[in-house]
Design a protein around this motif. Structure first.
Motif, PDB file in Angstrom:
ATOM      1  N   ARG A 170      42.680  46.227  35.291  1.00  0.00           N
ATOM      2  CA  ARG A 170      42.540  46.235  33.989  1.00  0.00           C
ATOM      3  C   ARG A 170      43.438  45.216  33.235  1.00  0.00           C
ATOM      4  N   GLU A 171      44.705  45.785  32.931  1.00  0.00           N
ATOM      5  CA  GLU A 171      45.546  45.966  31.912  1.00  0.00           C
ATOM      6  C   GLU A 171      46.439  44.337  32.709  1.00  0.00           C
ATOM      7  N   GLU A 172      46.362  43.886  34.057  1.00  0.00           N
ATOM      8  CA  GLU A 172      46.971  42.587  34.113  1.00  0.00           C
ATOM      9  C   GLU A 172      45.903  41.043  34.207  1.00  0.00           C
ATOM     10  N   LYS A 173      44.802  41.824  33.465  1.00  0.00           N
ATOM     11  CA  LYS A 173      43.078  40.641  34.039  1.00  0.00           C
ATOM     12  C   LYS A 173      44.294  38.938  33.334  1.00  0.00           C
ATOM     13  N   ALA A 174      44.616  39.153  32.533  1.00  0.00           N
ATOM     14  CA  ALA A 174      44.960  37.942  31.602  1.00  0.00           C
ATOM     15  C   ALA A 174      45.604  36.732  32.930  1.00  0.00           C
ATOM     16  N   TYR A 175      46.876  37.181  33.249  1.00  0.00           N
ATOM     17  CA  TYR A 175      47.472  36.826  34.380  1.00  0.00           C
ATOM     18  C   TYR A 175      46.372  36.819  35.798  1.00  0.00           C
ATOM     19  N   LEU A 176      45.840  37.020  35.249  1.00  0.00           N
ATOM     20  CA  LEU A 176      44.959  36.838  36.835  1.00  0.00           C
ATOM     21  C   LEU A 176      43.646  36.039  36.329  1.00  0.00           C
ATOM     22  N   LEU A 177      43.193  35.880  35.671  1.00  0.00           N
ATOM     23  CA  LEU A 177      42.411  34.897  34.778  1.00  0.00           C
ATOM     24  C   LEU A 177      43.187  33.475  34.560  1.00  0.00           C
ATOM     25  N   ARG A 178      44.649  33.855  34.037  1.00  0.00           N
ATOM     26  CA  ARG A 178      45.479  32.902  34.045  1.00  0.00           C
ATOM     27  C   ARG A 178      45.664  31.424  35.155  1.00  0.00           C
ATOM     28  N   CYS A 179      45.883  32.489  36.590  1.00  0.00           N
ATOM     29  CA  CYS A 179      46.096  31.914  37.566  1.00  0.00           C
ATOM     30  C   CYS A 179      45.328  32.154  38.322  1.00  0.00           C
ATOM     31  N   LYS A 180      44.367  32.170  38.397  1.00  0.00           N
ATOM     32  CA  LYS A 180      42.772  31.720  38.996  1.00  0.00           C
ATOM     33  C   LYS A 180      42.590  30.132  38.211  1.00  0.00           C
ATOM     34  N   MET A 181      42.553  29.904  37.256  1.00  0.00           N
ATOM     35  CA  MET A 181      42.080  28.736  36.120  1.00  0.00           C
ATOM     36  C   MET A 181      43.273  27.375  36.762  1.00  0.00           C
ATOM     37  N   VAL A 182      44.252  27.852  37.241  1.00  0.00           N
ATOM     38  CA  VAL A 182      45.153  26.964  37.630  1.00  0.00           C
ATOM     39  C   VAL A 182      44.830  26.442  39.272  1.00  0.00           C
ATOM     40  N   CYS A 183      44.844  27.716  39.608  1.00  0.00           N
ATOM     41  CA  CYS A 183      44.479  27.597  41.770  1.00  0.00           C
ATOM     42  C   CYS A 183      43.620  26.810  41.347  1.00  0.00           C
ATOM     43  N   ASP A 184      42.460  26.891  41.126  1.00  0.00           N
ATOM     44  CA  ASP A 184      40.952  26.674  41.154  1.00  0.00           C
ATOM     45  C   ASP A 184      41.196  24.497  40.867  1.00  0.00           C
ATOM     46  N   ARG A 185      42.210  24.543  39.548  1.00  0.00           N
ATOM     47  CA  ARG A 185      42.200  23.195  39.286  1.00  0.00           C
ATOM     48  C   ARG A 185      42.785  22.208  40.142  1.00  0.00           C
ATOM     49  N   LEU A 186      43.979  23.192  41.074  1.00  0.00           N
ATOM     50  CA  LEU A 186      45.227  22.344  41.939  1.00  0.00           C
ATOM     51  C   LEU A 186      44.451  22.476  43.431  1.00  0.00           C
ATOM     52  N   LYS A 187      43.715  23.167  43.341  1.00  0.00           N
ATOM     53  CA  LYS A 187      43.248  23.514  44.914  1.00  0.00           C
ATOM     54  C   LYS A 187      43.879  24.592  45.322  1.00  0.00           C
ATOM     55  N   ILE A 188      44.810  25.476  44.735  1.00  0.00           N
ATOM     56  CA  ILE A 188      45.662  26.313  45.459  1.00  0.00           C
ATOM     57  C   ILE A 188      44.822  27.674  45.498  1.00  0.00           C
ATOM     58  N   LYS A 189      45.232  28.604  46.729  1.00  0.00           N
ATOM     59  CA  LYS A 189      44.678  29.428  47.360  1.00  0.00           C
ATOM     60  C   LYS A 189      44.638  30.503  46.713  1.00  0.00           C
ATOM     61  N   MET A 190      44.441  31.376  46.233  1.00  0.00           N
ATOM     62  CA  MET A 190      45.003  32.355  45.817  1.00  0.00           C
ATOM     63  C   MET A 190      44.527  33.943  45.997  1.00  0.00           C
ATOM     64  N   TYR A 191      45.060  34.827  46.644  1.00  0.00           N
ATOM     65  CA  TYR A 191      45.202  36.118  47.090  1.00  0.00           C
ATOM     66  C   TYR A 191      45.104  37.296  45.749  1.00  0.00           C
ATOM     67  N   ILE A 192      45.109  38.353  45.910  1.00  0.00           N
ATOM     68  CA  ILE A 192      44.994  39.309  44.905  1.00  0.00           C
ATOM     69  C   ILE A 192      45.197  40.316  45.842  1.00  0.00           C
ATOM     70  N   GLU A 193      46.404  41.192  45.766  1.00  0.00           N
ATOM     71  CA  GLU A 193      46.459  42.702  46.406  1.00  0.00           C
ATOM     72  C   GLU A 193      46.760  42.967  45.859  1.00  0.00           C
ATOM     73  N   LYS A 194      46.689  44.945  45.927  1.00  0.00           N
ATOM     74  CA  LYS A 194      46.696  45.819  44.774  1.00  0.00           C
ATOM     75  C   LYS A 194      48.250  46.429  45.510  1.00  0.00           C
ATOM     76  N   ALA A 195      48.517  46.791  44.994  1.00  0.00           N
ATOM     77  CA  ALA A 195      50.747  47.796  44.647  1.00  0.00           C
ATOM     78  C   ALA A 195      50.146  48.962  44.445  1.00  0.00           C
ATOM     79  N   GLY A 196      50.923  49.541  45.357  1.00  0.00           N
ATOM     80  CA  GLY A 196      51.435  50.722  45.007  1.00  0.00           C
ATOM     81  C   GLY A 196      52.401  51.120  44.234  1.00  0.00           C
ATOM     82  N   GLN A 197      52.149  52.513  43.207  1.00  0.00           N
ATOM     83  CA  GLN A 197      53.996  52.232  42.245  1.00  0.00           C
ATOM     84  C   GLN A 197      54.761  52.981  42.958  1.00  0.00           C
ATOM     85  N   PRO A 198      55.940  52.327  42.013  1.00  0.00           N
ATOM     86  CA  PRO A 198      56.874  52.218  43.053  1.00  0.00           C
ATOM     87  C   PRO A 198      57.873  53.436  43.652  1.00  0.00           C
TER      88      PRO A 198
END
Length: 80
Positions: free
Chosen positions: A52-80
């Motif tokens: 939720r907090e990182e949604k803007a980053y994910l949307l920007r990346c998806k928009m660029v990856c879709d345009r450039l045909k780059i495969k995009m994966y998202i993985e939930k990471a635990g707290q350090p």
């Protein structure tokens, strides 16, 4: 790589750069360069702590990856 850097993940199809979601633009650029050097397709794997907090980053990346045909994966990471 020729300049001494290393691709995070490399398989027979993809050169995958792994990074935190807020560094999405770096991940895209690195994946494209590594894909060129290794004759593979570029891909990014973004690590996310709070989607939720990182949604803007994910949307920007998806928009660029879709345009450039780059495969995009998202993985939930635990707290350090």
């Amino acid at each position: 790589m020729p300049d001494g850097t290393r691709c995070d993940l490399l398989n027979c199809e993809y050169a995958i750069e792994v990074d935190w979601s807020y560094k999405w633009a770096e991940a895209v650029g690195q994946s494209v360069l590594y894909a060129i050097w290794t004759d593979r397709q570029p891909a990014v794997l973004l690590l996310v702590r709070n989607a939720r907090e990182e949604k803007a980053y994910l949307l920007r990346c998806k928009m660029v990856c879709d345009r450039l045909k780059i495969k995009m994966y998202i993985e939930k990471a635990g707290q350090p």
